[in-house]
Design a protein around this motif. Structure first.
Motif, short mmCIF file in Angstrom:
data_model
loop_
_atom_site.label_atom_id
_atom_site.label_comp_id
_atom_site.label_asym_id
_atom_site.label_seq_id
_atom_site.Cartn_x
_atom_site.Cartn_y
_atom_site.Cartn_z
N LYS A 116 -16.54 -29.53 -5.17
CA LYS A 116 -16.69 -28.07 -5.12
C LYS A 116 -16.27 -27.45 -6.45
CE LYS A 116 -15.76 -27.59 -0.19
NZ LYS A 116 -14.78 -27.09 0.80
N LYS A 147 -18.97 -28.24 -9.09
CA LYS A 147 -20.20 -27.48 -8.85
C LYS A 147 -20.03 -26.00 -9.18
CE LYS A 147 -21.00 -28.67 -4.62
NZ LYS A 147 -21.59 -28.88 -3.30
N SER A 148 -18.83 -25.48 -9.01
CA SER A 148 -18.60 -24.07 -9.29
C SER A 148 -18.42 -23.78 -10.78
CB SER A 148 -17.38 -23.56 -8.52
OG SER A 148 -16.19 -24.08 -9.07
N LYS A 149 -18.09 -24.81 -11.56
CA LYS A 149 -17.74 -24.59 -12.96
C LYS A 149 -18.73 -25.20 -13.95
CE LYS A 149 -13.52 -22.95 -12.16
NZ LYS A 149 -12.71 -22.01 -12.87
N GLU A 199 -26.78 -27.06 -9.15
CA GLU A 199 -25.65 -27.42 -8.28
C GLU A 199 -26.02 -28.59 -7.37
OE1 GLU A 199 -23.65 -25.23 -4.58
OE2 GLU A 199 -23.35 -24.16 -6.48
N TYR A 210 -13.45 -21.90 -4.66
CA TYR A 210 -14.42 -22.37 -5.62
C TYR A 210 -15.85 -22.35 -5.08
CZ TYR A 210 -10.56 -23.86 -8.51
OH TYR A 210 -9.44 -23.87 -9.29
N GLU A 211 -16.02 -22.14 -3.79
CA GLU A 211 -17.36 -22.11 -3.23
C GLU A 211 -18.08 -20.85 -3.66
OE1 GLU A 211 -17.52 -24.51 0.82
OE2 GLU A 211 -16.36 -22.65 0.96
N ASP A 212 -19.39 -20.97 -3.81
CA ASP A 212 -20.21 -19.80 -4.15
C ASP A 212 -20.38 -18.88 -2.97
OD1 ASP A 212 -22.33 -21.76 -6.25
OD2 ASP A 212 -20.57 -20.59 -6.76
#
Length: 117
Positions: free
Chosen positions: A22, A25-27, A57, A115-117
């Motif tokens: 997570k 994928k967020s960064k 992602e 951190y999730e979209d």
């Protein structure tokens, strides 16, 4: 030399692994550079590039899953950190390393939901 406690085999079903996914994928959206550094097969990378239905992602998640599912003995936190550092994602590598050093609790895993979209 690996930071103490980071050179362990990554387990796909681990909450810790999912939290690191997570975070990554967020960064980061540079899945192709990471795939090359993790020695993901050229044909797999080509198929991901050609698949327009997947966003960056999703492609990053496919790269990480492919790497973890490999039979390679280099599927360690240390190898992931080295791969991130090798393509100038040093800040992200530090964030992952700091996360791995923290004591793990149920609260810690749920805190990563930020951190999730």
């Amino acid at each position: 030399m690996a930071a103490q406690g980071t050179e362990i085999t990554i387990l796909k079903k681990s909450p810790e692994t999912q939290d690191v996914f997570k975070l990554l994928k967020s960064k980061s959206n540079d899945w192709d550079k990471l795939a090359r550094e993790l020695h993901i097969d050229y044909n797999v990378r080509g198929a991901l590039k050609a698949n327009m239905a997947l966003n960056s992602e999703n492609k990053l998640e496919q790269v990480l899953n492919n790497w973890i599912d490999s039979e390679c003995s280099a599927v360690t936190w240390e190898k992931l950190l080295e791969a991130l550092e090798s393509f100038e994602a040093k800040r992200l590598a530090r964030e992952v390393k700091n996360y791995l050093k923290q004591p793990k609790t149920v609260e810690k895993y749920s805190a990563m939901e930020d951190y999730e979209d």
